[in-house]
Design an enzyme around this catalytic site. Structure first.
Site, PDB file in Angstrom:
ATOM      1  N   LEU A  29      53.821  29.175   4.286  1.00 46.62           N
ATOM      2  CA  LEU A  29      55.231  29.066   3.886  1.00 46.62           C
ATOM      3  C   LEU A  29      55.895  27.810   4.448  1.00 46.62           C
ATOM      4  O   LEU A  29      55.592  27.348   5.536  1.00 46.62           O
ATOM      5  CB  LEU A  29      56.003  30.310   4.347  1.00 46.62           C
ATOM      6  CG  LEU A  29      55.491  31.651   3.803  1.00 46.62           C
ATOM      7  CD1 LEU A  29      56.426  32.782   4.221  1.00 46.62           C
ATOM      8  CD2 LEU A  29      55.315  31.631   2.293  1.00 46.62           C
ATOM      9  N   HIS A  33      59.803  28.058   0.228  1.00 43.00           N
ATOM     10  CA  HIS A  33      59.677  29.522   0.203  1.00 43.00           C
ATOM     11  C   HIS A  33      60.874  30.175   0.894  1.00 43.00           C
ATOM     12  O   HIS A  33      61.395  31.191   0.436  1.00 43.00           O
ATOM     13  CB  HIS A  33      58.400  29.964   0.917  1.00 43.00           C
ATOM     14  CG  HIS A  33      57.130  29.458   0.306  1.00 43.00           C
ATOM     15  ND1 HIS A  33      56.339  28.522   0.927  1.00 43.00           N
ATOM     16  CD2 HIS A  33      56.503  29.773  -0.852  1.00 43.00           C
ATOM     17  CE1 HIS A  33      55.265  28.273   0.177  1.00 43.00           C
ATOM     18  NE2 HIS A  33      55.345  29.025  -0.912  1.00 43.00           N
ATOM     19  N   GLN A  57      43.784  33.299 -10.066  1.00 41.07           N
ATOM     20  CA  GLN A  57      44.482  32.139 -10.639  1.00 41.07           C
ATOM     21  C   GLN A  57      43.860  30.803 -10.226  1.00 41.07           C
ATOM     22  O   GLN A  57      44.398  29.748 -10.554  1.00 41.07           O
ATOM     23  CB  GLN A  57      45.971  32.174 -10.287  1.00 41.07           C
ATOM     24  CG  GLN A  57      46.297  31.924  -8.829  1.00 41.07           C
ATOM     25  CD  GLN A  57      47.762  32.200  -8.524  1.00 41.07           C
ATOM     26  OE1 GLN A  57      48.232  33.328  -8.588  1.00 41.07           O
ATOM     27  NE2 GLN A  57      48.500  31.145  -8.222  1.00 41.07           N
TER      28      GLN A  57
HETATM   29  P1  AMP Z   1      53.245  29.482  -3.868  1.00 41.90           P
HETATM   30  O1  AMP Z   1      53.148  30.065  -2.496  1.00 41.90           O
HETATM   31  O2  AMP Z   1      52.899  28.029  -3.936  1.00 41.90           O
HETATM   32  O3  AMP Z   1      52.567  30.321  -4.904  1.00 41.90           O
HETATM   33  O4  AMP Z   1      54.796  29.533  -4.240  1.00 41.90           O
HETATM   34  C1  AMP Z   1      55.523  30.724  -4.159  1.00 41.90           C
HETATM   35  C2  AMP Z   1      56.876  30.503  -4.753  1.00 41.90           C
HETATM   36  O5  AMP Z   1      57.552  29.473  -4.052  1.00 41.90           O
HETATM   37  C3  AMP Z   1      56.832  30.056  -6.220  1.00 41.90           C
HETATM   38  O6  AMP Z   1      57.884  30.698  -6.928  1.00 41.90           O
HETATM   39  C4  AMP Z   1      57.038  28.580  -6.118  1.00 41.90           C
HETATM   40  O7  AMP Z   1      57.600  28.012  -7.283  1.00 41.90           O
HETATM   41  C5  AMP Z   1      58.006  28.505  -4.972  1.00 41.90           C
HETATM   42  N1  AMP Z   1      57.997  27.165  -4.376  1.00 41.90           N
HETATM   43  C6  AMP Z   1      56.926  26.465  -3.951  1.00 41.90           C
HETATM   44  N2  AMP Z   1      57.301  25.240  -3.513  1.00 41.90           N
HETATM   45  C7  AMP Z   1      58.648  25.185  -3.661  1.00 41.90           C
HETATM   46  C8  AMP Z   1      59.626  24.187  -3.404  1.00 41.90           C
HETATM   47  N3  AMP Z   1      59.306  22.990  -2.901  1.00 41.90           N
HETATM   48  N4  AMP Z   1      60.918  24.470  -3.699  1.00 41.90           N
HETATM   49  C9  AMP Z   1      61.259  25.676  -4.227  1.00 41.90           C
HETATM   50  N5  AMP Z   1      60.381  26.655  -4.496  1.00 41.90           N
HETATM   51  C10 AMP Z   1      59.094  26.412  -4.220  1.00 41.90           C
END
Ligand code: AMP
Length: 278
Positions: A29, A33, A57
């Site tokens: 995170l 996040h 995925q």
């Molecule tokens: P992930 O852990 O990469 O699967 O991301 C989990 C959630 O966090 C997803 O909804 C992503 O789009 C969001 N997320 C990841 N990076 C960012 C960021 N830089 N800004 C905003 N949301 C993010």
């Protein structure tokens, strides 16, 4: 904050609660996040986050096994962000019978951009998100615009299947110099970290071009390509598409999604911006 590993425990806890906002993540995170968790707090009285590196995925040559796993630090961030409970299932808890054969297919939205470069990726995303929705029955679920296509596909799935959840889009959180935050940024060496800046610079160059009056999308995408190639990034795609249908746009006549995927060394990064949004 409760830490849960089993679906039955989530169901037991969930059953006594009213509205709940869900924040699905793969862990490692960062402030992006955290911003989703904070947004979740504002839309519902209860907030749950999930930390699950979902194997379905990832493609066979992708980074599933080496994806960063930093559970203790993640739990601390969740605590600070005011999350009420965190679900951290094992792969066998989510997929006791192995990889599921059932799939939601949205070829119009998922066979382009990321989906074209990562076949099967959105099939896996929809599988896990739909399972999480069924496990949590959240009233809201927060997703980042950083993964724009994922956000759009999940929104389309919710609409098409009348899932009783409101999708809450959350803006991309960036480092002070513009780099979009990503769990994969930790793979970057110091030199690669500098190179990676070309991605947000490319998007900013196109935005500036748009502000200066350029409307032809190939003019804007060419500006982006210059910025990326100048820093020796390997470009997977640079695209200008309509943000709901992902149909290519020749001219910015309304909202237009500029999306980019590029490799810096062995690390693949994505970013985007929407031009002409009202
Ligand atoms: P992930 O852990 O990469 O699967 O991301 C989990 C959630 O966090 C997803 O909804 C992503 O789009 C969001 N997320 C990841 N990076 C960012 C960021 N830089 N800004 C905003 N949301 C993010």
């Amino acid at each position: 904050m409760d830490l849960l590993h089993h679906i039955s425990d989530v169901r037991a806890l969930r059953s006594s609660l009213g509205n709940l906002a869900l924040v699905p993540t793969m862990g490692a995170l960062h402030a992006g996040h955290v911003s989703l968790c904070q947004r979740a707090r504002t839309v519902a009285p209860h907030v749950a986050a999930t930390i699950f590196v979902n194997p379905t995925q990832f493609g066979p040559r992708e980074d599933f096994t080496k994806y960063p796993r930093t559970l203790e630090a993640d739990l601390e961030k969740c605590r600070e962000a005011g999350v009420d409970f965190v679900f951290v299932p094992k792969v066998e808890e989510m997929y006791p019978a192995g990889s599921p054969e059932i799939a939601i297919e949205m070829p119009g939205l998922s066979d382009t951009l990321e989906g074209q470069k990562r076949p099967g990726h959105f099939k896996g995303v929809c599988q896990v998100v739909l399972k999480l929705f069924n496990i949590f029955t959240p009233s809201h679920a927060c997703f980042g615009q950083k993964d724009y296509q994922q956000l759009r596909i999940i929104t389309a799935m919710v609409e098409a299947l009348n899932l009783p959840v409101e999708i809450v889009p959350c803006p991309t959180v960036r480092e002070p110099d513009g780099l979009a935050m990503s769990s994969r940024n930790r793979y970057l060496s110091a030199t690669e970290r500098q190179q990676a800046l070309a991605i947000s610079k490319a998007l900013r160059a196109a935005e500036q071009g748009f502000q200066q009056g350029f409307r032809q999308t190939n003019r804007l995408t060419t500006m982006m390509l210059h910025a990326l190639l100048e820093s020796h990034l390997l470009v997977d795609y640079v695209a200008a598409v309509e943000p709901i249908t992902f149909k290519p746009m020749q001219e910015v006549t309304g909202p237009t999604l500029l999306a980019v995927a590029a490799r810096v060394g062995a690390t693949r990064l994505i970013d985007n911006v929407v031009l002409g949004a009202k």
